[in-house]
Design a protein around this motif. Structure first.
Motif, PDB file in Angstrom:
ATOM      1  N   GLU A  19       0.838  -1.189   0.000  1.00  0.00           N
ATOM      2  CA  GLU A  19       0.000   0.000   0.000  1.00  0.00           C
ATOM      3  C   GLU A  19       0.876   1.242   0.000  1.00  0.00           C
ATOM      4  OE1 GLU A  19      -2.308  -0.559   3.516  1.00  0.00           O
ATOM      5  OE2 GLU A  19      -3.580  -2.121   2.611  1.00  0.00           O
ATOM      6  N   PRO A  20       0.289   2.434  -0.207  1.00  0.00           N
ATOM      7  CA  PRO A  20       1.096   3.663  -0.229  1.00  0.00           C
ATOM      8  C   PRO A  20       2.033   3.810   0.970  1.00  0.00           C
ATOM      9  CG  PRO A  20      -1.101   4.136  -1.019  1.00  0.00           C
ATOM     10  CD  PRO A  20      -1.125   2.704  -0.571  1.00  0.00           C
ATOM     11  N   ALA A  21       1.622   3.344   2.131  1.00  0.00           N
ATOM     12  CA  ALA A  21       2.483   3.453   3.311  1.00  0.00           C
ATOM     13  C   ALA A  21       3.745   2.616   3.199  1.00  0.00           C
ATOM     14  CB  ALA A  21       1.698   3.050   4.559  1.00  0.00           C
ATOM     15  N   ASP A  22       3.742   1.647   2.272  1.00  0.00           N
ATOM     16  CA  ASP A  22       4.904   0.770   2.086  1.00  0.00           C
ATOM     17  C   ASP A  22       5.889   1.304   1.048  1.00  0.00           C
ATOM     18  OD1 ASP A  22       3.933  -1.442   3.787  1.00  0.00           O
ATOM     19  OD2 ASP A  22       2.398  -1.667   2.232  1.00  0.00           O
ATOM     20  N   LYS A  23       5.610   2.461   0.478  1.00  0.00           N
ATOM     21  CA  LYS A  23       6.388   2.925  -0.665  1.00  0.00           C
ATOM     22  C   LYS A  23       7.876   3.073  -0.341  1.00  0.00           C
ATOM     23  CE  LYS A  23       6.885   6.629  -4.061  1.00  0.00           C
ATOM     24  NZ  LYS A  23       6.360   7.930  -4.573  1.00  0.00           N
ATOM     25  N   ALA A  24       8.221   3.678   0.792  1.00  0.00           N
ATOM     26  CA  ALA A  24       9.634   3.911   1.106  1.00  0.00           C
ATOM     27  C   ALA A  24      10.396   2.601   1.221  1.00  0.00           C
ATOM     28  CB  ALA A  24       9.761   4.721   2.396  1.00  0.00           C
ATOM     29  N   GLU A  25       9.794   1.605   1.869  1.00  0.00           N
ATOM     30  CA  GLU A  25      10.473   0.324   2.030  1.00  0.00           C
ATOM     31  C   GLU A  25      10.617  -0.384   0.686  1.00  0.00           C
ATOM     32  OE1 GLU A  25      10.432  -3.482   5.094  1.00  0.00           O
ATOM     33  OE2 GLU A  25       8.541  -2.444   4.676  1.00  0.00           O
ATOM     34  N   LEU A  26       9.573  -0.299  -0.153  1.00  0.00           N
ATOM     35  CA  LEU A  26       9.655  -0.919  -1.470  1.00  0.00           C
ATOM     36  C   LEU A  26      10.708  -0.234  -2.329  1.00  0.00           C
ATOM     37  CD1 LEU A  26       8.744  -2.824  -3.693  1.00  0.00           C
ATOM     38  CD2 LEU A  26       6.855  -1.260  -4.178  1.00  0.00           C
ATOM     39  N   CYS A  27      10.758   1.090  -2.294  1.00  0.00           N
ATOM     40  CA  CYS A  27      11.762   1.808  -3.092  1.00  0.00           C
ATOM     41  C   CYS A  27      13.179   1.443  -2.665  1.00  0.00           C
ATOM     42  CB  CYS A  27      11.530   3.317  -2.994  1.00  0.00           C
ATOM     43  SG  CYS A  27      10.079   3.883  -3.926  1.00  0.00           S
ATOM     44  N   ALA A  28      13.390   1.240  -1.377  1.00  0.00           N
ATOM     45  CA  ALA A  28      14.716   0.816  -0.911  1.00  0.00           C
ATOM     46  C   ALA A  28      15.075  -0.552  -1.495  1.00  0.00           C
ATOM     47  CB  ALA A  28      14.743   0.770   0.613  1.00  0.00           C
ATOM     48  N   THR A  47       2.400   5.868  -9.676  1.00  0.00           N
ATOM     49  CA  THR A  47       1.096   5.499  -9.101  1.00  0.00           C
ATOM     50  C   THR A  47       1.028   5.677  -7.598  1.00  0.00           C
ATOM     51  OG1 THR A  47       1.678   3.182  -8.711  1.00  0.00           O
ATOM     52  CG2 THR A  47       0.821   3.755 -10.907  1.00  0.00           C
ATOM     53  N   GLY A  48       2.179   5.828  -6.952  1.00  0.00           N
ATOM     54  CA  GLY A  48       2.169   5.941  -5.500  1.00  0.00           C
ATOM     55  C   GLY A  48       1.650   4.700  -4.804  1.00  0.00           C
TER      56      GLY A  48
END
Length: 287
Positions: A19-28, A47-48
Protein backbone atom coordinates in the motif's frame (compact mmCIF):
# COMPACT_ATOMS: atom_id res chain seq x y z
CA UNK A 1 -2.16 -26.02 -4.67
CA UNK A 2 0.32 -27.50 -2.19
CA UNK A 3 1.28 -30.13 -4.77
CA UNK A 4 2.05 -27.46 -7.38
CA UNK A 5 3.83 -24.90 -5.21
CA UNK A 6 6.18 -26.35 -2.59
CA UNK A 7 6.04 -24.47 0.70
CA UNK A 8 9.50 -23.27 1.72
CA UNK A 9 8.26 -20.39 3.83
CA UNK A 10 8.85 -19.90 7.52
CA UNK A 11 6.04 -19.47 10.02
CA UNK A 12 6.94 -15.78 10.22
CA UNK A 13 6.66 -15.08 6.47
CA UNK A 14 3.83 -13.08 4.94
CA UNK A 15 2.63 -12.11 1.48
CA UNK A 16 0.38 -9.08 1.15
CA UNK A 17 -0.51 -6.36 -1.31
CA UNK A 18 1.68 -3.31 -0.73
CA UNK A 19 0.00 0.00 0.00
CA UNK A 20 1.10 3.66 -0.23
CA UNK A 21 2.48 3.45 3.31
CA UNK A 22 4.90 0.77 2.09
CA UNK A 23 6.39 2.92 -0.66
CA UNK A 24 9.63 3.91 1.11
CA UNK A 25 10.47 0.32 2.03
CA UNK A 26 9.65 -0.92 -1.47
CA UNK A 27 11.76 1.81 -3.09
CA UNK A 28 14.72 0.82 -0.91
CA UNK A 29 14.32 -2.75 -2.19
CA UNK A 30 14.07 -1.59 -5.82
CA UNK A 31 17.10 0.65 -5.46
CA UNK A 32 19.33 -2.34 -4.82
CA UNK A 33 19.52 -2.48 -8.61
CA UNK A 34 17.97 0.70 -10.08
CA UNK A 35 18.73 -0.34 -13.68
CA UNK A 36 17.25 -3.84 -13.58
CA UNK A 37 14.27 -2.69 -11.50
CA UNK A 38 13.52 0.46 -13.49
CA UNK A 39 10.12 -0.71 -14.78
CA UNK A 40 8.68 -1.47 -11.35
CA UNK A 41 10.23 1.62 -9.77
CA UNK A 42 8.66 3.71 -12.55
CA UNK A 43 5.28 2.14 -11.80
CA UNK A 44 5.68 2.90 -8.10
CA UNK A 45 6.75 6.50 -8.72
CA UNK A 46 3.86 7.23 -11.09
CA UNK A 47 1.10 5.50 -9.10
CA UNK A 48 2.17 5.94 -5.50
CA UNK A 49 1.11 2.29 -5.01
CA UNK A 50 -2.56 3.22 -5.32
CA UNK A 51 -4.26 0.08 -6.63
CA UNK A 52 -6.65 1.96 -8.92
CA UNK A 53 -3.73 3.64 -10.69
CA UNK A 54 -1.59 0.51 -10.79
CA UNK A 55 -4.24 -1.47 -12.64
CA UNK A 56 -3.12 -4.40 -10.52
CA UNK A 57 -1.10 -4.94 -7.36
CA UNK A 58 2.45 -5.19 -6.14
CA UNK A 59 2.79 -8.11 -3.77
CA UNK A 60 5.37 -7.93 -1.01
CA UNK A 61 6.98 -10.92 0.64
CA UNK A 62 7.97 -10.26 4.26
CA UNK A 63 10.11 -12.23 6.67
CA UNK A 64 10.02 -11.25 10.34
CA UNK A 65 8.17 -8.10 9.28
CA UNK A 66 10.87 -7.04 6.77
CA UNK A 67 10.16 -6.70 3.04
CA UNK A 68 12.61 -8.99 1.26
CA UNK A 69 10.98 -9.50 -2.18
CA UNK A 70 8.20 -8.04 -4.34
CA UNK A 71 6.22 -8.91 -7.46
CA UNK A 72 4.44 -6.54 -9.83
CA UNK A 73 1.17 -8.20 -10.81
CA UNK A 74 -0.55 -6.26 -13.56
CA UNK A 75 -0.55 -6.78 -17.30
CA UNK A 76 3.11 -7.69 -16.74
CA UNK A 77 4.18 -9.97 -13.90
CA UNK A 78 7.65 -8.83 -12.80
CA UNK A 79 9.46 -10.33 -9.78
CA UNK A 80 11.80 -8.09 -7.78
CA UNK A 81 14.71 -9.44 -5.71
CA UNK A 82 12.62 -12.62 -5.37
CA UNK A 83 14.00 -15.37 -3.14
CA UNK A 84 13.03 -19.02 -3.75
CA UNK A 85 10.51 -18.88 -0.91
CA UNK A 86 9.08 -15.62 -2.26
CA UNK A 87 8.73 -17.12 -5.74
CA UNK A 88 6.68 -19.98 -4.31
CA UNK A 89 4.50 -17.52 -2.43
CA UNK A 90 3.99 -15.23 -5.42
CA UNK A 91 3.03 -18.12 -7.68
CA UNK A 92 0.51 -19.32 -5.13
CA UNK A 93 -0.94 -15.82 -4.77
CA UNK A 94 -1.24 -15.32 -8.54
CA UNK A 95 -2.97 -18.67 -8.97
CA UNK A 96 -5.36 -18.17 -6.06
CA UNK A 97 -6.34 -14.77 -7.47
CA UNK A 98 -6.78 -16.31 -10.93
CA UNK A 99 -4.61 -13.45 -12.21
CA UNK A 100 -4.25 -13.09 -15.97
CA UNK A 101 -1.20 -11.38 -17.43
CA UNK A 102 0.18 -10.62 -20.87
CA UNK A 103 3.73 -11.54 -19.88
CA UNK A 104 6.06 -12.73 -17.15
CA UNK A 105 9.33 -10.84 -17.44
CA UNK A 106 12.40 -9.93 -15.46
CA UNK A 107 15.74 -11.35 -14.32
CA UNK A 108 16.07 -14.89 -15.64
CA UNK A 109 17.06 -16.43 -12.31
CA UNK A 110 13.75 -15.24 -10.84
CA UNK A 111 11.45 -15.53 -13.87
CA UNK A 112 12.32 -19.11 -14.83
CA UNK A 113 11.39 -20.74 -11.49
CA UNK A 114 8.29 -18.55 -11.27
CA UNK A 115 7.24 -19.55 -14.78
CA UNK A 116 7.76 -23.24 -14.01
CA UNK A 117 5.12 -22.92 -11.28
CA UNK A 118 2.73 -20.87 -13.41
CA UNK A 119 3.14 -22.70 -16.72
CA UNK A 120 0.88 -25.68 -15.92
CA UNK A 121 -1.94 -23.18 -15.35
CA UNK A 122 -1.07 -20.28 -17.67
CA UNK A 123 0.91 -21.99 -20.41
CA UNK A 124 1.97 -22.76 -22.94
CA UNK A 125 3.59 -19.39 -23.58
CA UNK A 126 2.71 -17.89 -26.95
CA UNK A 127 6.27 -16.63 -27.29
CA UNK A 128 8.90 -17.95 -24.84
CA UNK A 129 12.05 -15.84 -24.73
CA UNK A 130 14.19 -17.57 -22.12
CA UNK A 131 17.47 -15.72 -22.76
CA UNK A 132 17.46 -11.95 -23.22
CA UNK A 133 20.69 -10.03 -22.59
CA UNK A 134 20.01 -6.99 -20.41
CA UNK A 135 22.18 -4.08 -21.53
CA UNK A 136 23.24 -0.79 -19.97
CA UNK A 137 25.00 2.36 -21.12
CA UNK A 138 25.90 5.00 -18.56
CA UNK A 139 28.56 7.00 -20.39
CA UNK A 140 29.43 8.37 -23.81
CA UNK A 141 28.24 6.44 -26.84
CA UNK A 142 30.79 4.65 -29.02
CA UNK A 143 29.60 5.96 -32.38
CA UNK A 144 28.80 9.37 -33.85
CA UNK A 145 25.21 10.54 -33.31
CA UNK A 146 22.84 11.27 -36.17
CA UNK A 147 21.85 14.87 -35.48
CA UNK A 148 18.55 14.46 -37.32
CA UNK A 149 17.21 12.45 -34.39
CA UNK A 150 14.84 14.49 -32.20
CA UNK A 151 11.81 14.30 -29.96
CA UNK A 152 8.54 13.68 -31.74
CA UNK A 153 5.99 16.49 -31.57
CA UNK A 154 2.37 15.79 -30.68
CA UNK A 155 1.17 17.07 -34.07
CA UNK A 156 3.29 14.29 -35.66
CA UNK A 157 1.24 11.55 -34.00
CA UNK A 158 -0.39 10.37 -37.23
CA UNK A 159 3.01 10.16 -38.94
CA UNK A 160 4.52 8.13 -36.13
CA UNK A 161 1.62 5.85 -35.29
CA UNK A 162 1.88 3.44 -38.25
CA UNK A 163 5.57 2.85 -37.44
CA UNK A 164 4.62 2.02 -33.83
CA UNK A 165 2.01 -0.48 -34.98
CA UNK A 166 4.48 -2.08 -37.40
CA UNK A 167 7.13 -2.38 -34.69
CA UNK A 168 4.66 -3.95 -32.25
CA UNK A 169 3.52 -6.53 -34.76
CA UNK A 170 7.11 -7.46 -35.63
CA UNK A 171 8.45 -7.57 -32.07
CA UNK A 172 5.53 -8.85 -30.01
CA UNK A 173 3.86 -10.93 -32.70
CA UNK A 174 0.34 -9.64 -32.16
CA UNK A 175 -1.68 -6.72 -33.50
CA UNK A 176 -1.89 -3.89 -30.91
CA UNK A 177 -5.12 -2.76 -32.54
CA UNK A 178 -6.85 -6.12 -32.10
CA UNK A 179 -10.11 -5.43 -30.31
CA UNK A 180 -9.81 -1.70 -31.04
CA UNK A 181 -7.04 0.83 -31.47
CA UNK A 182 -8.05 3.23 -28.68
CA UNK A 183 -5.75 1.92 -25.94
CA UNK A 184 -2.66 1.65 -28.11
CA UNK A 185 -3.26 5.07 -29.66
CA UNK A 186 -3.52 6.50 -26.15
CA UNK A 187 -0.21 4.88 -25.16
CA UNK A 188 1.64 6.25 -28.21
CA UNK A 189 0.15 9.68 -27.58
CA UNK A 190 1.18 9.54 -23.92
CA UNK A 191 4.79 8.77 -24.81
CA UNK A 192 4.92 11.65 -27.27
CA UNK A 193 3.39 14.06 -24.76
CA UNK A 194 5.89 12.96 -22.12
CA UNK A 195 8.82 13.74 -24.42
CA UNK A 196 9.76 10.07 -24.47
CA UNK A 197 9.29 9.40 -28.19
CA UNK A 198 12.24 10.01 -30.53
CA UNK A 199 12.51 9.71 -34.30
CA UNK A 200 14.13 10.75 -37.55
CA UNK A 201 11.34 12.05 -39.78
CA UNK A 202 12.00 13.30 -43.30
CA UNK A 203 9.46 14.20 -45.98
CA UNK A 204 6.66 12.92 -43.75
CA UNK A 205 8.30 9.50 -43.48
CA UNK A 206 9.58 7.92 -40.28
CA UNK A 207 13.08 6.58 -40.91
CA UNK A 208 13.85 5.53 -37.32
CA UNK A 209 11.94 5.63 -34.09
CA UNK A 210 12.23 4.44 -30.48
CA UNK A 211 10.75 5.33 -27.13
CA UNK A 212 11.60 5.45 -23.47
CA UNK A 213 9.09 3.08 -21.92
CA UNK A 214 9.94 3.59 -18.24
CA UNK A 215 12.14 6.02 -16.34
CA UNK A 216 13.22 7.06 -12.88
CA UNK A 217 15.70 9.67 -11.69
CA UNK A 218 18.43 7.01 -11.91
CA UNK A 219 17.71 4.98 -15.03
CA UNK A 220 15.43 4.52 -18.01
CA UNK A 221 14.54 1.77 -20.45
CA UNK A 222 14.44 2.08 -24.23
CA UNK A 223 11.82 0.14 -26.18
CA UNK A 224 10.31 -0.06 -29.64
CA UNK A 225 13.47 0.43 -31.70
CA UNK A 226 12.36 0.39 -35.33
CA UNK A 227 13.95 1.23 -38.70
CA UNK A 228 12.01 1.70 -41.91
CA UNK A 229 12.27 -1.59 -43.87
CA UNK A 230 13.79 0.19 -46.88
CA UNK A 231 16.69 1.42 -44.73
CA UNK A 232 17.58 -1.69 -42.77
CA UNK A 233 21.18 -2.73 -43.21
CA UNK A 234 22.30 0.76 -44.25
CA UNK A 235 23.89 1.71 -40.91
CA UNK A 236 21.27 4.35 -40.11
CA UNK A 237 20.26 2.78 -36.80
CA UNK A 238 23.64 3.15 -35.04
CA UNK A 239 23.84 6.92 -35.40
CA UNK A 240 20.16 7.34 -34.64
CA UNK A 241 20.32 5.25 -31.48
CA UNK A 242 23.52 6.96 -30.36
CA UNK A 243 21.80 10.32 -30.74
CA UNK A 244 18.82 9.07 -28.75
CA UNK A 245 21.03 7.78 -25.95
CA UNK A 246 22.87 11.10 -25.78
CA UNK A 247 19.61 13.04 -25.55
CA UNK A 248 18.00 10.63 -23.10
CA UNK A 249 20.99 10.75 -20.75
CA UNK A 250 20.85 14.55 -20.82
CA UNK A 251 17.08 14.98 -20.57
CA UNK A 252 15.68 11.93 -18.75
CA UNK A 253 18.11 9.68 -16.81
CA UNK A 254 21.86 8.98 -16.71
CA UNK A 255 21.66 5.18 -17.12
CA UNK A 256 20.05 3.86 -20.31
CA UNK A 257 18.94 0.23 -20.41
CA UNK A 258 17.22 -2.21 -22.73
CA UNK A 259 16.92 -5.95 -23.22
CA UNK A 260 17.07 -7.90 -26.44
CA UNK A 261 16.34 -11.41 -27.66
CA UNK A 262 19.46 -13.58 -27.70
CA UNK A 263 18.83 -14.70 -31.29
CA UNK A 264 18.42 -11.18 -32.64
CA UNK A 265 22.00 -10.98 -33.87
CA UNK A 266 21.65 -7.71 -35.86
CA UNK A 267 20.12 -5.90 -32.89
CA UNK A 268 22.76 -7.19 -30.51
CA UNK A 269 25.50 -6.03 -32.89
CA UNK A 270 23.84 -2.61 -33.11
CA UNK A 271 23.68 -2.17 -29.35
CA UNK A 272 27.30 -3.26 -28.93
CA UNK A 273 28.37 -0.79 -31.61
CA UNK A 274 26.62 2.06 -29.81
CA UNK A 275 28.33 1.13 -26.54
CA UNK A 276 25.87 -0.95 -24.53
CA UNK A 277 27.27 -3.74 -22.35
CA UNK A 278 25.49 -6.72 -20.84
CA UNK A 279 25.02 -6.56 -17.08
CA UNK A 280 22.29 -9.17 -16.51
CA UNK A 281 20.11 -11.70 -18.30
CA UNK A 282 16.34 -11.39 -18.54
CA UNK A 283 13.69 -13.89 -19.59
CA UNK A 284 10.21 -13.18 -20.95
CA UNK A 285 7.22 -15.41 -21.48
CA UNK A 286 4.58 -13.73 -23.61
CA UNK A 287 1.10 -15.14 -23.11
Amino acid sequence: MSQTVPDRRSALSEVRALEPADKAELCALLDRDPAVNVFVRHRVDTTGLHEGLLGGRIWGYHEDGVLVSACHAGANVVPVEATPAAIDAFAERLLIDDHRAASVVGPREQVDPLWRLLAPHWGPARSPRPVQPFLELNGPTATSPDLRLRRVMIDEFELLYPACVAMFREEVGVDPEAGGALNYRARVSQLIASGWSFAIIEDDRVLFKAEVGAATAQACQIQGVWVHPDLRGTGLSAGALAAMVDQVRLLIAPIVTLYVNERNVPARALYERVGFTQTATFASYLL
